[in-house]
Design an enzyme around this catalytic site. Sequence first.
Site, PDB file in Angstrom:
ATOM      1  N   PRO B 217      -7.687   2.084  -2.454  1.00 23.09           N
ATOM      2  CA  PRO B 217      -7.562   1.419  -1.158  1.00 23.09           C
ATOM      3  C   PRO B 217      -6.546   2.144  -0.276  1.00 23.09           C
ATOM      4  CG  PRO B 217      -7.098  -0.099  -2.996  1.00 23.09           C
ATOM      5  CD  PRO B 217      -7.304   1.246  -3.583  1.00 23.09           C
ATOM      6  N   MET B 218      -6.912   2.288   0.994  1.00 20.43           N
ATOM      7  CA  MET B 218      -6.087   3.018   1.957  1.00 20.43           C
ATOM      8  C   MET B 218      -4.661   2.485   2.028  1.00 20.43           C
ATOM      9  SD  MET B 218      -6.572   5.474   3.984  1.00 20.43           S
ATOM     10  CE  MET B 218      -7.186   5.980   5.569  1.00 20.43           C
ATOM     11  N   CYS B 219      -4.505   1.145   2.045  1.00 22.12           N
ATOM     12  CA  CYS B 219      -3.153   0.616   2.243  1.00 22.12           C
ATOM     13  C   CYS B 219      -2.289   0.888   1.008  1.00 22.12           C
ATOM     14  CB  CYS B 219      -3.188  -0.867   2.595  1.00 22.12           C
ATOM     15  SG  CYS B 219      -3.766  -1.900   1.257  1.00 22.12           S
ATOM     16  N   THR B 220      -2.911   0.914  -0.171  1.00 21.49           N
ATOM     17  CA  THR B 220      -2.163   1.246  -1.378  1.00 21.49           C
ATOM     18  C   THR B 220      -1.643   2.680  -1.288  1.00 21.49           C
ATOM     19  OG1 THR B 220      -3.450  -0.246  -2.759  1.00 21.49           O
ATOM     20  CG2 THR B 220      -2.333   1.545  -3.877  1.00 21.49           C
ATOM     21  N   HIS B 223       0.991   2.795   1.747  1.00 22.34           N
ATOM     22  CA  HIS B 223       2.213   1.980   1.774  1.00 22.34           C
ATOM     23  C   HIS B 223       2.759   1.533   0.421  1.00 22.34           C
ATOM     24  CE1 HIS B 223       1.529   1.926   6.026  1.00 22.34           C
ATOM     25  NE2 HIS B 223       0.338   1.355   5.851  1.00 22.34           N
TER      26      HIS B 223
END
EC number: 6.2.1.64
Lengths: 530, 449
Positions: B217-220, B223
């Site tokens: 996942p992109m946010c993982t 961030h």
Amino acid sequence: MAEKEKKYDRQLRLWGDHGQRDLENASVCLINVTATGTETLKNLILPGIGSFTIVDGGRISGQDAGNNFFLDPEKIGEYKSKVAMELLQELNPDVKGEYVEEDVSQLLERTPQFFTGFSVVISGSLTLTVLKKLAALLWPHKVPLVVCLSYGFLGYIRIAVEEHAVIESHPDNAHEDLRLDDPIEDFVKFCDSIDLESLDKKDHSHTPYLIILFKYLQTWKNDHNGQVPNTWKEKKQFKAAILAGVRKNAEGVPEDEENYDEAAKHVNTAFVPNKIPPELKAILDDHKCLNITDSSSNFWILANGLRQFVQNEGCGFLPLRGSLPDMTSDSERYVKLQNIYQAKAAHDMQIVSNYVSQACSSLGCGNGRVSERDLKRFCRNAHFLRVLRTRSLEEEYKQPSKAVIDEFTSDSNSDALWYVLWRAVEMFYTTHGKYPGIEDEELEMDVSRMKSFVKDLMKSWGIPGAIEAVSDDSLQEICRCGAAEIHSVAAYMGGVAAQECIKLITGQYVPVSGAYIYNGLKSTSLTLAV
Amino acid sequence: MEVDQPNEQSDASKWSGRWNHIKKVLERPSPFAHPDFEASSEILEFMQENCKLLVIGAGGLGCELLKDLTLNGFRHIHVIDMDIIDLSNLNRQFLFRQSDINKPKANVAAEFINKRVKGAQVVPHFCKIQDYDSAFYKQFHIVVCGLDSIIARRWINGMLISLLEYDDDGNLDQSSIIPLVDGGTEGFKGNARVILPGMTACIDCTLDLYPPQVTFPMCTVAHTPRQPEHCIEYVRMFGWEKEKPFGDIPIDGDNPEHITWICHAACKRADEYGIQGVTYRLTQGVIKRIIPAVASTNAVIAAACSTEIFKLATSCALPLNNYMVFNDVDGVYTYTFEAEKNDTCIACSQKPRNLTFAPKTLLRELIDHLCEDSTLQMKRPGITTTINGKNHTLYMKSIPSIEEATRPNLSKSLADLGLTDGQELIVADVTTPNAIVFRLKITESETKS
Ligand SMILES: [Zn+2]
């Protein structure tokens, strides 16, 4: 990066540098050059086995060169062992090849110790007398024997090894060791330091599910006399309780909180008690584990240390594995959790290490015997340890195993039938000095001869009525193929046999416990503890 | 065994006893043979003179397939592969040597086999399967795939289905069927299957057996990294573009300098978060999406496929019906089952698939559905339709100028685009050689497809 590391990259990802080292230190012997045998060697030479030796006193015939990639038709009449060795060695300059232009039976007679120095001995079909002699020689020396052959559309592999211990069995779906039933002290402290209610939106939705599960479990236990949710109904209630904890926005609509979904999803698996699996219990109770001596292998010395840990400090639990699955979380709390689990694992390992050191010094075999790395590997894999013991060929030919009788008599479609027929083929060969169906003119007669050998076999097994399970079609088929070695069947068996050898050599992954039967007519197969 | 004397014949491919092994099963009747089987010496003749096979892929499976098929008696084999040989192939692709590195796999493999197996006439094609049209594929009796790409598998599957011929009553002309035998491996696991296009389950019928690629996942990645893989992926997605360590060039997963740079950058990020385990090997694995591979599994699966081809071509035994999985992690395990044909398969059902959407659905959402639905799994679908007798391209990604012109359509609703209930959408994609027709169902209710 070293050239070699690049060349072997795709397999190093499976058995690691230490597995590769074991492979490169190993030597195998192939007895008799068949397509199945050379294909097996090919799949050992490509990944870089240390060395191989081919023993065969025969010369290349037209049909030998017809189905074998490693016998040159221009060298028909020359020694098979030499030609095959040369064409096989050419596959990989890292591997050393040797050959002996002598019949196995002579070599067994003259220098039996020749065979006992190999890591594994691979053999094609041999006459029963020679096979039994070879097996009896290797057994006490603990050299694994792998018999491997293709017969028409059928294939047969038999592994004979007195004992084979596996530390890294690499299970496909390993159950995580999270210890929610016996939580780590520091984990409890860490959970207690977090108050879910007071977290802001971001932190709330990034709290690891392990913490959520634990917190809800405490509440549940308080309300249920200290019991964890057990029944399906209780688990459902527990899940609902967790999901009710999802934050809601101003309109009362639940937020998208993946960590809560993960917590609910893991309710079914997270509370499975961390019991010692029966297979491991048998290892810990094995007489070799209880009675270690200075000649015990490292595996048993480690197992002994493990047993003491379980009985004492572990209070019935194994050392903590120390790995944590990935989960929705901020980096900080995930890493913190991981450190807690790793620290506990290191702590447990130290205790096992102390037991092992004590054992070593009391046996007078020195402390350096078990390396830190081996110890770590052993503790991390404690849950998955395996010990394999097959029956010897002597036992197999004396009387059939219960597994064989059960499988063969309970399922008329079982490929155990082909094991029975293979045994009858061996009897046929012993009597007639050739395989059934070799000659066109005797095809029909061989079918009825085969039937009587099967009858004899069934009688000697004490199940004369089981002859009914052997169809005329199957007898017809075994004679029709006339011991033909179809190249693609040989290649299949060569692939399987080579990987079994690699398992035996590296002590990683789990070998077949006895026999493997391949039925290329139906593309099915069976493993059987013969 | 008796020793035959070398034959004095001038033809080096003929020597006495050469085919003794397979003649046993070809020239004798068997209770397990196909009902049409008539044991005779003509079968071997057919295999050697007439039967034409196509091997797709000259890698781990392809090398084995060429050996197995020629030693089983086949001669006329074409092999297609667009790859060149890499050092990391040598642990299993046994027709290649150190000195062959950077040469085309198809050419080297064909040359080796033709030299070693007398009489073999392997013809190499150093190209993509998409470079050839139906006229090329029509010439083969059986096609076998040893590929690691699902897109290519689906493409050849679609091609063989497009070659099927039906009579006026809609009955399939059996002689137009070209069986597809397909093998795949990953580490110690593999599968082999037999597909009779139009008759049995095809690749697209069972698309859910190939799970979509796992992505982080992109946010993982951006961030909240937790695993070493997240740190590597971060450098791949952001660090490389930002710092351009070797100028403005894309990452080359085979360039050790590139991997080393990414590895160091990922280590730095991992240190910041207290994450352990970034190594060179892992970095390369993540960047190249490396699938572990070993000689033995390739040998097993290629051999299983070759035995099936032998059975299909000769009828001397019944072919696999129709799917076999293999795994030798714990003992040796196989499971054989009949994969079922899917009545609504977009490749072989011959029925236009319905797509049901609300009128306010955006074109982008429709395209997402084509990509994400587990039975469709398209990659870059381009959509055209006919409105008032005129052809309209609604969206097409593959040609930049058209992409730019049609991009605004993505945010338009189906209603705004003038699409009505019953409208036919023609969808082209890399997963299929021929465009697929969908029938649009426009309804106010929420249900999809
Ligand atoms: Zn289909």
